[in-house]
Structures are given as structure tokens and as C-alpha cells.
Design a protein around this motif. Structure first.
Motif, short mmCIF file in Angstrom:
data_model
loop_
_atom_site.label_atom_id
_atom_site.label_comp_id
_atom_site.label_asym_id
_atom_site.label_seq_id
_atom_site.Cartn_x
_atom_site.Cartn_y
_atom_site.Cartn_z
N HIS A 23 0.83 -1.21 0.00
CA HIS A 23 0.00 0.00 0.00
C HIS A 23 0.87 1.26 0.00
N SER A 74 -13.26 3.03 -4.78
CA SER A 74 -14.46 2.19 -4.77
C SER A 74 -14.42 1.12 -3.68
N GLU A 75 -13.24 0.85 -3.14
CA GLU A 75 -13.09 -0.12 -2.05
C GLU A 75 -12.75 0.57 -0.73
N ARG A 76 -13.07 1.84 -0.65
CA ARG A 76 -12.75 2.65 0.54
C ARG A 76 -13.24 2.02 1.83
N HIS A 77 -14.40 1.39 1.80
CA HIS A 77 -14.95 0.78 3.01
C HIS A 77 -14.11 -0.41 3.48
N ARG A 78 -13.43 -1.09 2.57
CA ARG A 78 -12.58 -2.23 2.94
C ARG A 78 -11.18 -1.80 3.36
N TYR A 79 -10.69 -0.71 2.77
CA TYR A 79 -9.33 -0.23 3.04
C TYR A 79 -9.36 1.26 3.36
N PRO A 80 -10.00 1.66 4.45
CA PRO A 80 -10.12 3.09 4.73
C PRO A 80 -8.78 3.80 4.91
#
Length: 160
Positions: A23, A74-80
Motif C-alpha cells: 500500500h 471504490s473499495e474505501r470501506h474495505r481499506y479506509p
């Protein structure tokens, strides 16, 4: 990291000395590849500079970097924490949007009222580019970018 090291022709340990996680590496790569608009030095072509900034955005939308940004957001909820790092290290240092640098340049040169730079007006251009791209399933044309500037951005800024 193994695939990156292989493509870079180096050892994974070399990568891990600089980036503790994939990341971190991704965010640094995005910071390096995210373009920055360059307004005319004389601040004498606001319309042209805004169109150029939106053209830069539409060009960037075709890159792998933009695809990575789309995946992160689009995956913010999984990888805030990854999404937070994207904004903190990539977008915020350059003003947040593809038109902010241009707008701030014209404010600094007394051609745009600073009170007109709001969270809404600074996002109008990008928002309309994305809306057209989604609705039309293609990048906006030069004529459509000019219309965004002429019909939405400049009126919102009280210019023109």
C-alpha cells in the motif's frame, strides 16, 4: 512485492527497505504519476487554463494510475487507511482537484474572487467530466470540456 521486484530487476528486500507494505509503495507510485496542471504564468487565459486542466484530467483517466485510484476509492470501506493515504499524500498536496491549482493561481493574481472558491465550485469541472464519462461511456470531447468551462465553471466563479 515479488512481481514488482522482478520487473524492477531488484530484490524484494530492496523494496522493503523503502516501503513496508505494498500500500505504501502504491501510494508513492500514484503520487509520482498524478499529473499537476500548470497555469499560464501571466494569468491571462483562465478559460484556456481550465480547459487544459480538464483535458489533463481526461488524459489521466486513461492511465493505469487512474484505474488504481478508482479501485482504491471504490473499495474505501474495505481499506479506509489506504483511501485516507491517497487523499493525504496524493490529492491534498496538489489542491484536491484538477482545477484547484489553476483557480488558486488566478485568485493570487486578482482575477478570481477568493470567496468564489468553495468546495462546490472547485469540484464542478471534475464532477461534470466524470458524469459525462460515466453517462457516455467515453471520455468527454474537447467541445464538451469547453462547455463545462463556459456553461458551469466560469459562471459559478462569476467570470465571463
Amino acid at each position: 512485492m515479488e512481481g514488482i521486484a522482478r520487473r524492477a530487476g531488484t530484490a524484494k528486500t530492496v523494496l522493503y527497505r523503502r516501503w513496508a507494505t505494498t500500500h505504501e509503495l502504491l501510494i508513492d507510485a500514484l503520487a509520482q504519476t498524478c499529473p499537476v496542471e500548470v497555469p499560464s504564468p501571466g494569468a491571462n487565459d483562465l478559460r484556456g487554463d481550465l480547459i487544459a486542466a480538464l483535458t489533463l484530467l481526461t488524459d489521466w483517466m486513461q492511465t493505469a494510475s487512474a484505474g488504481a485510484v478508482l479501485a482504491i476509492t471504490s473499495e474505501r470501506h474495505r481499506y479506509p487507511e489506504l483511501a485516507e493515504a491517497l487523499y493525504r499524500k496524493v490529492f491534498d498536496p496538489r489542491g484536491g482537484t484538477f482545477t484547484t491549482t489553476v483557480l488558486q493561481h488566478y485568485v493570487a493574481n486578482g482575477q478570481v474572487d477568493p470567496k468564489r472558491l468553495t468546495p462546490i465550485t472547485t469540484q464542478i469541472g471534475e464532477a461534470l467530466v466524470f458524469k459525462l464519462a460515466i453517462d457516455l461511456d467515453r471520455r468527454p470531447t474537447a467541445e464538451e470540456l469547453a462547455a463545462i468551462v463556459d456553461e458551469a465553471l466560469l459562471p459559478a466563479l462569476g467570470v465571463g
